[in-house]
Design a protein around this motif. Structure first.
Motif, PDB file in Angstrom:
ATOM      1  N   LEU A 132       6.465  -2.003 -15.808  1.00  0.00           N
ATOM      2  CA  LEU A 132       5.195  -2.734 -15.910  1.00  0.00           C
ATOM      3  C   LEU A 132       4.038  -1.775 -16.199  1.00  0.00           C
ATOM      4  N   MET A 133       3.991  -0.681 -15.451  1.00  0.00           N
ATOM      5  CA  MET A 133       2.887   0.266 -15.638  1.00  0.00           C
ATOM      6  C   MET A 133       2.946   0.890 -17.028  1.00  0.00           C
ATOM      7  N   THR A 134       4.149   1.204 -17.488  1.00  0.00           N
ATOM      8  CA  THR A 134       4.298   1.806 -18.821  1.00  0.00           C
ATOM      9  C   THR A 134       3.849   0.803 -19.885  1.00  0.00           C
ATOM     10  N   THR A 176       0.609   7.279  -9.575  1.00  0.00           N
ATOM     11  CA  THR A 176       1.778   6.591  -9.028  1.00  0.00           C
ATOM     12  C   THR A 176       1.856   6.747  -7.507  1.00  0.00           C
ATOM     13  N   ALA A 177       0.676   6.768  -6.870  1.00  0.00           N
ATOM     14  CA  ALA A 177       0.574   6.726  -5.412  1.00  0.00           C
ATOM     15  C   ALA A 177      -0.649   5.864  -5.112  1.00  0.00           C
ATOM     16  N   GLY A 178      -0.663   5.233  -3.931  1.00  0.00           N
ATOM     17  CA  GLY A 178      -1.717   4.265  -3.615  1.00  0.00           C
ATOM     18  C   GLY A 178      -3.003   4.921  -3.130  1.00  0.00           C
ATOM     19  N   ALA A 179      -4.117   4.615  -3.810  1.00  0.00           N
ATOM     20  CA  ALA A 179      -5.404   5.243  -3.488  1.00  0.00           C
ATOM     21  C   ALA A 179      -6.284   4.288  -2.686  1.00  0.00           C
ATOM     22  N   PRO A 180      -7.179   4.833  -1.824  1.00  0.00           N
ATOM     23  CA  PRO A 180      -8.158   3.974  -1.156  1.00  0.00           C
ATOM     24  C   PRO A 180      -9.188   3.448  -2.159  1.00  0.00           C
ATOM     25  N   VAL A 181      -9.619   4.312  -3.045  1.00  0.00           N
ATOM     26  CA  VAL A 181     -10.549   3.942  -4.130  1.00  0.00           C
ATOM     27  C   VAL A 181     -10.191   4.801  -5.338  1.00  0.00           C
ATOM     28  N   VAL A 182     -10.738   4.454  -6.485  1.00  0.00           N
ATOM     29  CA  VAL A 182     -10.449   5.235  -7.695  1.00  0.00           C
ATOM     30  C   VAL A 182     -11.202   6.566  -7.636  1.00  0.00           C
ATOM     31  N   PRO A 183     -10.526   7.690  -7.676  1.00  0.00           N
ATOM     32  CA  PRO A 183     -11.232   8.974  -7.673  1.00  0.00           C
ATOM     33  C   PRO A 183     -12.125   9.108  -8.910  1.00  0.00           C
ATOM     34  N   GLY A 237      -1.978  -7.379 -10.430  1.00  0.00           N
ATOM     35  CA  GLY A 237      -0.994  -7.785  -9.426  1.00  0.00           C
ATOM     36  C   GLY A 237      -0.854  -6.799  -8.284  1.00  0.00           C
ATOM     37  N   SER A 238      -0.165  -7.249  -7.225  1.00  0.00           N
ATOM     38  CA  SER A 238      -0.021  -6.429  -6.014  1.00  0.00           C
ATOM     39  C   SER A 238       1.195  -5.517  -6.107  1.00  0.00           C
ATOM     40  N   VAL A 239       1.044  -4.333  -5.567  1.00  0.00           N
ATOM     41  CA  VAL A 239       2.141  -3.359  -5.550  1.00  0.00           C
ATOM     42  C   VAL A 239       2.119  -2.599  -4.226  1.00  0.00           C
ATOM     43  N   LEU A 240       3.185  -1.860  -3.982  1.00  0.00           N
ATOM     44  CA  LEU A 240       3.255  -1.057  -2.764  1.00  0.00           C
ATOM     45  C   LEU A 240       3.706   0.350  -3.130  1.00  0.00           C
ATOM     46  N   GLY A 269      -6.096   0.183  -2.784  1.00  0.00           N
ATOM     47  CA  GLY A 269      -6.159  -0.792  -1.697  1.00  0.00           C
ATOM     48  C   GLY A 269      -6.028  -0.095  -0.364  1.00  0.00           C
ATOM     49  N   ASN A 270      -5.301  -0.725   0.582  1.00  0.00           N
ATOM     50  CA  ASN A 270      -5.067  -0.048   1.854  1.00  0.00           C
ATOM     51  C   ASN A 270      -3.670   0.560   1.843  1.00  0.00           C
ATOM     52  N   ARG A 271      -3.242   1.079   2.989  1.00  0.00           N
ATOM     53  CA  ARG A 271      -1.950   1.773   2.980  1.00  0.00           C
ATOM     54  C   ARG A 271      -0.768   0.806   2.920  1.00  0.00           C
ATOM     55  N   GLN A 272      -1.003  -0.470   3.235  1.00  0.00           N
ATOM     56  CA  GLN A 272       0.095  -1.450   3.259  1.00  0.00           C
ATOM     57  C   GLN A 272       0.309  -2.121   1.904  1.00  0.00           C
ATOM     58  N   VAL A 273      -0.763  -2.385   1.200  1.00  0.00           N
ATOM     59  CA  VAL A 273      -0.632  -3.078  -0.089  1.00  0.00           C
ATOM     60  C   VAL A 273      -1.793  -2.679  -1.003  1.00  0.00           C
ATOM     61  N   GLN A 274      -1.477  -2.606  -2.299  1.00  0.00           N
ATOM     62  CA  GLN A 274      -2.519  -2.227  -3.261  1.00  0.00           C
ATOM     63  C   GLN A 274      -2.514  -3.200  -4.443  1.00  0.00           C
ATOM     64  N   GLU A 275      -3.638  -3.223  -5.135  1.00  0.00           N
ATOM     65  CA  GLU A 275      -3.738  -3.952  -6.395  1.00  0.00           C
ATOM     66  C   GLU A 275      -3.611  -2.930  -7.516  1.00  0.00           C
TER      67      GLU A 275
END
Ligand code: SAH
Length: 217
Positions: A72-74, A154-161, A202-205, A179-185
């Motif tokens: 999906l990301m590709t 390819t890791a979940g961020a709190p905000v976009v650097p 969409g949501s990802v983890l 998003g948060n550590r449990q789920v991200q958009e």
């Protein structure tokens, strides 16, 4: 050795059918998956699960991403030939190998030396010469090689650097789970001449993005 009763090519084709049903319609993405032997990117004990549509552990509490999410990301990046791509979070090196099928050069950063070195060795062994590795904090990007046509985190961020949007070329795209550590958009940023457009996909983890402009350890 991959178990002989499970030919990787056959297992891979089954996986590709599932990805297609889930909405991966870009043939180039599916073809890239045919060229990258996912079983080589996981521990031998997990070989028989390598073509299941699941994330798998790669050590140090990290994971090789779920094939659907990689696909999906590709697909969302809409890669073109001769682009310069930055990936944050080398991990197993699988996503980097997929990206390398499309682009001129992939720059990839991993914070865990052991994982980064292991991927460097594997990808060299598999014959990739257009991937450049770095061990360090990817939240700061790689200013020496900026601007990038595409940036994928390819890791979940709190905000976009902010460092990453600053290193994006005009017309370029940045894809990042936030998003948060449990789920991200999955957030997609498209840099225009004087503005940045954002869409959510969409949501990802993902495992957490840890660093100066990410989460604390
Ligand atoms: N793209 C990888 C996914 C690996 S999981 C694959 O295809 O296998 C995410 C990776 O991001 C982990 O290996 C983790 O160590 C790494 N990571 C987390 N924060 C990071 C940071 N600030 N800079 C670089 N890598 C980071």
């Amino acid at each position: 050795m991959y178990p002989s009763y499970l030919k990787p090519e056959i297992a891979c084709e089954k996986l590709l059918k599932k990805l297609h049903v889930k909405g991966i319609s870009d043939r180039r993405v599916l073809d890239a998956f045919r060229k990258v032997p996912r079983h080589r990117f996981v521990d031998k004990a997990l070989f028989d699960q390598a073509y299941d549509d699941n994330a798998l552990p790669i050590g140090l509490g990290q994971t090789i991403s779920q094939p659907y999410v990689v696909a999906l990301m590709t697909q969302l990046l809409e890669l073109k030939e001769n682009e310069k791509i930055l990936e944050i979070g080398t991990g197993s090196g699988f996503q980097a190998a997929i990206l390398a099928q499309f682009s001129m050069r992939v720059y990839t950063i991993e914070r865990h030396r052991e994982l980064g070195e292991r991927s460097r060795r594997l990808l060299r062994e598999l014959g990739y010469h257009n991937i450049v590795f770095k061990i360090g904090d990817g939240t700061q990007g790689w200013p020496q090689h900026a601007p990038f046509d595409k940036i994928i985190v390819t890791a979940g961020a709190p905000v976009v650097p902010r460092e990453l949007t600053q290193q994006l070329a005009v017309g370029g795209k940045l894809l990042i789970p936030a998003g948060n550590r449990q789920v991200q958009e999955l957030e997609l940023y498209h840099r225009r001449e004087n503005s940045i457009e954002k869409s959510t996909e969409g949501s990802v983890l993902f495992v957490p993005l840890i660093g100066q402009s990410g989460w604390e350890e």
